[in-house]
Scaffold this motif. Structure first.
Motif, PDB file in Angstrom:
ATOM      1  N   THR A   1       0.812  -1.217   0.000  1.00 59.93           N
ATOM      2  CA  THR A   1       0.000   0.000   0.000  1.00 59.93           C
ATOM      3  C   THR A   1       0.844   1.265   0.000  1.00 59.93           C
ATOM      4  OG1 THR A   1      -1.807  -1.125   1.159  1.00 59.93           O
ATOM      5  CG2 THR A   1      -1.792   1.282   1.222  1.00 59.93           C
ATOM      6  N   TYR A   2       1.745   1.391   0.952  1.00 62.74           N
ATOM      7  CA  TYR A   2       2.523   2.633   1.086  1.00 62.74           C
ATOM      8  C   TYR A   2       3.479   2.816  -0.090  1.00 62.74           C
ATOM      9  CZ  TYR A   2       4.596   6.515   3.758  1.00 62.74           C
ATOM     10  OH  TYR A   2       5.025   7.753   4.199  1.00 62.74           O
ATOM     11  N   ILE A   3       4.112   1.746  -0.535  1.00 64.43           N
ATOM     12  CA  ILE A   3       5.046   1.879  -1.660  1.00 64.43           C
ATOM     13  C   ILE A   3       4.297   2.264  -2.933  1.00 64.43           C
ATOM     14  CG2 ILE A   3       5.035  -0.521  -2.463  1.00 64.43           C
ATOM     15  CD1 ILE A   3       8.154   1.670  -2.086  1.00 64.43           C
ATOM     16  N   LEU A   4       3.067   1.767  -3.093  1.00 68.24           N
ATOM     17  CA  LEU A   4       2.272   2.128  -4.268  1.00 68.24           C
ATOM     18  C   LEU A   4       1.814   3.584  -4.205  1.00 68.24           C
ATOM     19  CD1 LEU A   4       0.128  -1.089  -4.838  1.00 68.24           C
ATOM     20  CD2 LEU A   4       1.947  -0.190  -6.304  1.00 68.24           C
TER      21      LEU A   4
ATOM     22  N   SER B   1      16.456  18.486  -2.350  1.00 69.09           N
ATOM     23  CA  SER B   1      15.474  17.764  -1.537  1.00 69.09           C
ATOM     24  C   SER B   1      16.123  17.075  -0.348  1.00 69.09           C
ATOM     25  CB  SER B   1      14.712  16.750  -2.390  1.00 69.09           C
ATOM     26  OG  SER B   1      15.575  15.769  -2.913  1.00 69.09           O
ATOM     27  N   THR B   2      17.371  16.647  -0.502  1.00 68.28           N
ATOM     28  CA  THR B   2      18.084  16.023   0.619  1.00 68.28           C
ATOM     29  C   THR B   2      18.355  17.041   1.716  1.00 68.28           C
ATOM     30  OG1 THR B   2      19.110  14.350  -0.804  1.00 68.28           O
ATOM     31  CG2 THR B   2      20.183  14.794   1.306  1.00 68.28           C
ATOM     32  N   ILE B   3      18.719  18.263   1.327  1.00 68.55           N
ATOM     33  CA  ILE B   3      18.946  19.322   2.308  1.00 68.55           C
ATOM     34  C   ILE B   3      17.703  19.524   3.163  1.00 68.55           C
ATOM     35  CG2 ILE B   3      19.339  21.806   2.594  1.00 68.55           C
ATOM     36  CD1 ILE B   3      21.082  21.662   0.045  1.00 68.55           C
TER      37      ILE B   3
ATOM     38  N   LEU C   1      11.975   3.974  10.983  1.00 72.94           N
ATOM     39  CA  LEU C   1      10.997   4.388   9.977  1.00 72.94           C
ATOM     40  C   LEU C   1      10.908   3.356   8.862  1.00 72.94           C
ATOM     41  CD1 LEU C   1      11.882   8.177   9.454  1.00 72.94           C
ATOM     42  CD2 LEU C   1      10.238   7.184  11.062  1.00 72.94           C
ATOM     43  N   PRO C   2       9.712   3.085   8.362  1.00 74.32           N
ATOM     44  CA  PRO C   2       9.593   2.213   7.187  1.00 74.32           C
ATOM     45  C   PRO C   2      10.348   2.803   5.999  1.00 74.32           C
ATOM     46  CG  PRO C   2       7.432   2.638   8.166  1.00 74.32           C
ATOM     47  CD  PRO C   2       8.403   3.577   8.826  1.00 74.32           C
TER      48      PRO C   2
ATOM     49  N   LEU D   1      11.274   7.226   1.432  1.00 80.11           N
ATOM     50  CA  LEU D   1      11.001   7.567   0.038  1.00 80.11           C
ATOM     51  C   LEU D   1       9.985   8.701  -0.078  1.00 80.11           C
ATOM     52  CD1 LEU D   1      10.816   3.977  -1.489  1.00 80.11           C
ATOM     53  CD2 LEU D   1      12.707   5.615  -1.667  1.00 80.11           C
ATOM     54  N   PHE D   2       9.081   8.782   0.896  1.00 83.20           N
ATOM     55  CA  PHE D   2       8.060   9.830   0.919  1.00 83.20           C
ATOM     56  C   PHE D   2       8.696  11.218   0.831  1.00 83.20           C
ATOM     57  CE2 PHE D   2       5.389  12.852   3.221  1.00 83.20           C
ATOM     58  CZ  PHE D   2       4.124  12.594   2.731  1.00 83.20           C
ATOM     59  N   PHE D   3       9.850  11.408   1.477  1.00 89.77           N
ATOM     60  CA  PHE D   3      10.502  12.717   1.525  1.00 89.77           C
ATOM     61  C   PHE D   3      11.194  13.082   0.213  1.00 89.77           C
ATOM     62  CE2 PHE D   3      10.039  11.760   6.029  1.00 89.77           C
ATOM     63  CZ  PHE D   3       9.541  12.960   6.492  1.00 89.77           C
ATOM     64  N   TYR D   4      11.155  12.172  -0.747  1.00 90.89           N
ATOM     65  CA  TYR D   4      11.669  12.475  -2.086  1.00 90.89           C
ATOM     66  C   TYR D   4      10.546  12.439  -3.125  1.00 90.89           C
ATOM     67  CZ  TYR D   4      16.350  12.141  -0.190  1.00 90.89           C
ATOM     68  OH  TYR D   4      17.493  12.367   0.546  1.00 90.89           O
TER      69      TYR D   4
END
Length: 228
Positions: free
Chosen positions: A4-7, A38-40, A73-74, A79-82
């Motif tokens: 679900t989350y990855i999708l 985005s990493t910053i 964290l999962p 990945l959400f933050f990117y």
């Protein structure tokens, strides 16, 4: 269910990713600079996320994840933050490229001063709600830094784009907080936030997302030398 989350991440980013290669847009040439900017922004937000998860301010239903955890964290949360910033920055980049939205910048002062007043009052009244208080502090810092210190003229324009992104925000955060699925992917301790929800989404999520969006735009512009 474990996908679900990855999708959610995948469908959030895939259309913008494919459109990046359009010859009229060519955002693919900026992938490296986007990753840097985005990493910053992601680093302090991820630290915040790790801390809140460890303290039980929020937690994740691992039934909706692949089961891979990094620092509590999962993988999908990392990945959400990117993925989310990619779609947001890409949308802003395209709208700025093809449309003149500078008229929205006439509202810079109104947006900043109204936000400062509302956020300050909220933080003062609900200082005991850690998610509310930290969201207020970060957003106040972001707006004051952009408006008073580095004097950016695009706050109104960026705020307008953020409003345009709201349907996507409600779709993604709605699913994560329990809309359309049996139980939430992300759960919140009721003692740590206002308890005001937009559907299933805590109002703090929208403010948190706004500050994250503004910072992503700021650093992306700075790194690409796009200061318009």
């Amino acid at each position: 269910m474990p996908y679900t989350y990855i999708l959610i991440n995948f469908f959030t980013v895939i259309i913008c990713f494919l459109a990046s290669f359009d010859r009229r847009i060519q955002f693919n040439k900026l992938f490296g600079k986007f990753l840097l900017s985005s990493t910053i922004v992601a680093v302090p937000f991820i630290i915040w996320d790790i801390w809140f998860t460890a303290k039980g301010v929020w937690w994740f239903n691992l039934n909706y994840t692949l089961g891979i955890k990094i620092s509590g964290l999962p993988l999908e949360e990392w990945l959400f933050f990117y993925c989310i910033p990619f779609s947001c920055v890409f949308t802003y980049y395209c709208l700025e490229k093809f449309f003149n939205m500078n008229g929205a910048n006439a509202f810079n002062n109104l947006i900043v001063f109204t936000s400062v007043i509302v956020l300050s009052v909220t933080g003062f009244l609900y200082y005991d709600r850690i998610y509310t208080l930290l969201t207020v502090i970060v957003t106040l810092f972001t707006l004051c830094y952009l408006h008073f210190i580095v004097k950016k003229e695009w706050i109104g324009k960026a705020s307008f784009v953020y409003l345009l992104l709201m349907p996507g925000f409600f779709a993604v955060n709605g699913i994560l907080t329990g809309s359309f699925i049996p139980s939430p992917v992300v759960n919140y301790n009721p003692d740590d936030f206002l308890g005001i929800r937009m559907g299933t989404i805590p109002v703090e999520d929208a403010v948190y997302g706004y500050s994250q969006f503004l910072l992503n735009i700021y650093f992306f512009k700075k790194i690409t030398k796009n200061e318009k």
